[in-house]
Design a protein around this motif. Structure first.
Motif, mmCIF file in Angstrom:
data_model
loop_
_atom_site.group_PDB
_atom_site.id
_atom_site.type_symbol
_atom_site.label_atom_id
_atom_site.label_comp_id
_atom_site.label_asym_id
_atom_site.label_seq_id
_atom_site.Cartn_x
_atom_site.Cartn_y
_atom_site.Cartn_z
ATOM 1 N N PRO A 7 26.530 -11.745 -0.271
ATOM 2 C CA PRO A 7 27.878 -11.906 0.253
ATOM 3 C C PRO A 7 27.848 -12.436 1.691
ATOM 4 N N GLU A 8 28.987 -12.994 2.143
ATOM 5 C CA GLU A 8 29.030 -13.622 3.453
ATOM 6 C C GLU A 8 29.084 -12.644 4.620
ATOM 7 N N MET A 9 29.390 -11.380 4.385
ATOM 8 C CA MET A 9 29.379 -10.388 5.458
ATOM 9 C C MET A 9 27.947 -10.156 5.921
ATOM 10 N N ARG A 10 27.779 -9.838 7.186
ATOM 11 C CA ARG A 10 26.439 -9.563 7.715
ATOM 12 C C ARG A 10 25.847 -8.298 7.102
ATOM 13 N N VAL A 11 26.698 -7.284 6.903
ATOM 14 C CA VAL A 11 26.232 -5.985 6.409
ATOM 15 C C VAL A 11 26.705 -5.811 4.976
ATOM 16 N N VAL A 12 25.752 -5.485 4.104
ATOM 17 C CA VAL A 12 26.066 -5.293 2.684
ATOM 18 C C VAL A 12 25.525 -3.938 2.239
ATOM 19 N N LEU A 13 26.368 -3.194 1.555
ATOM 20 C CA LEU A 13 25.987 -1.924 0.951
ATOM 21 C C LEU A 13 25.917 -2.139 -0.554
ATOM 22 N N TYR A 14 24.722 -2.072 -1.111
ATOM 23 C CA TYR A 14 24.533 -2.165 -2.558
ATOM 24 C C TYR A 14 24.504 -0.743 -3.100
ATOM 25 N N VAL A 32 29.476 3.044 12.064
ATOM 26 C CA VAL A 32 28.864 1.901 12.751
ATOM 27 C C VAL A 32 29.924 0.815 12.980
ATOM 28 N N ARG A 33 30.786 0.599 12.014
ATOM 29 C CA ARG A 33 31.863 -0.392 12.165
ATOM 30 C C ARG A 33 32.775 -0.019 13.331
ATOM 31 N N GLU A 34 33.123 1.271 13.451
ATOM 32 C CA GLU A 34 33.969 1.733 14.547
ATOM 33 C C GLU A 34 33.299 1.480 15.903
ATOM 34 N N VAL A 64 21.228 -6.205 6.421
ATOM 35 C CA VAL A 64 21.892 -6.853 7.543
ATOM 36 C C VAL A 64 21.319 -8.255 7.618
ATOM 37 N N ASP A 65 22.190 -9.237 7.544
ATOM 38 C CA ASP A 65 21.776 -10.642 7.539
ATOM 39 C C ASP A 65 20.730 -10.919 6.457
ATOM 40 N N GLY A 66 20.889 -10.236 5.311
ATOM 41 C CA GLY A 66 20.003 -10.449 4.173
ATOM 42 C C GLY A 66 18.687 -9.702 4.227
ATOM 43 N N VAL A 79 20.390 0.278 11.556
ATOM 44 C CA VAL A 79 21.448 -0.688 11.263
ATOM 45 C C VAL A 79 22.009 -1.245 12.567
ATOM 46 N N ARG A 80 22.284 -0.355 13.541
ATOM 47 C CA ARG A 80 22.791 -0.807 14.844
ATOM 48 C C ARG A 80 21.821 -1.770 15.505
ATOM 49 N N ALA A 81 20.537 -1.453 15.468
ATOM 50 C CA ALA A 81 19.520 -2.305 16.086
ATOM 51 C C ALA A 81 19.494 -3.683 15.412
ATOM 52 N N ALA A 82 19.628 -3.696 14.097
ATOM 53 C CA ALA A 82 19.617 -4.968 13.375
ATOM 54 C C ALA A 82 20.841 -5.815 13.714
#
Length: 84
Positions: A7-14, A32-34, A64-66, A79-82
């Motif tokens: 998906p085009e979003m940087r962060v993906v939850l499968y 993390v989004r907040e 994150v970014d694939g 995740v934050r670091a990425a």
């Protein structure tokens, strides 16, 4: 067989429905989004044979970014670091 498309979003939850670890990962990603303003998209692996084969019982998986950042219990700091 479908070829999974990132998906085009940087962060993906499968994940998948009924997965308590997926619920925990979603809550972590909402925090993390907040903090960062970076949204995420969820992908149900059970809707795609290739994704189900790729991730199987490893869900939740966060990328994150694939790049995979973790599975099962995902570390928010990683995740934050990425995202930085």
């Amino acid at each position: 067989m479908n070829v999974p498309v990132e998906p085009e979003m940087r962060v993906v939850l499968y994940g998948r429905a009924g997965c308590h670890l997926c619920d925990q990962a979603r809550t972590m990603l909402e925090r993390v989004r907040e903090e960062t303003g970076e949204g995420f998209v969820e992908v149900d692996i059970d809707t795609d044979d290739a994704l189900r084969e790729q991730y199987g019982e490893l869900v939740p998986v966060v990328t994150v970014d694939g790049v995979q950042q973790g599975y099962w219990r995902i570390d928010a700091a990683r995740v934050r670091a990425a995202l930085a």
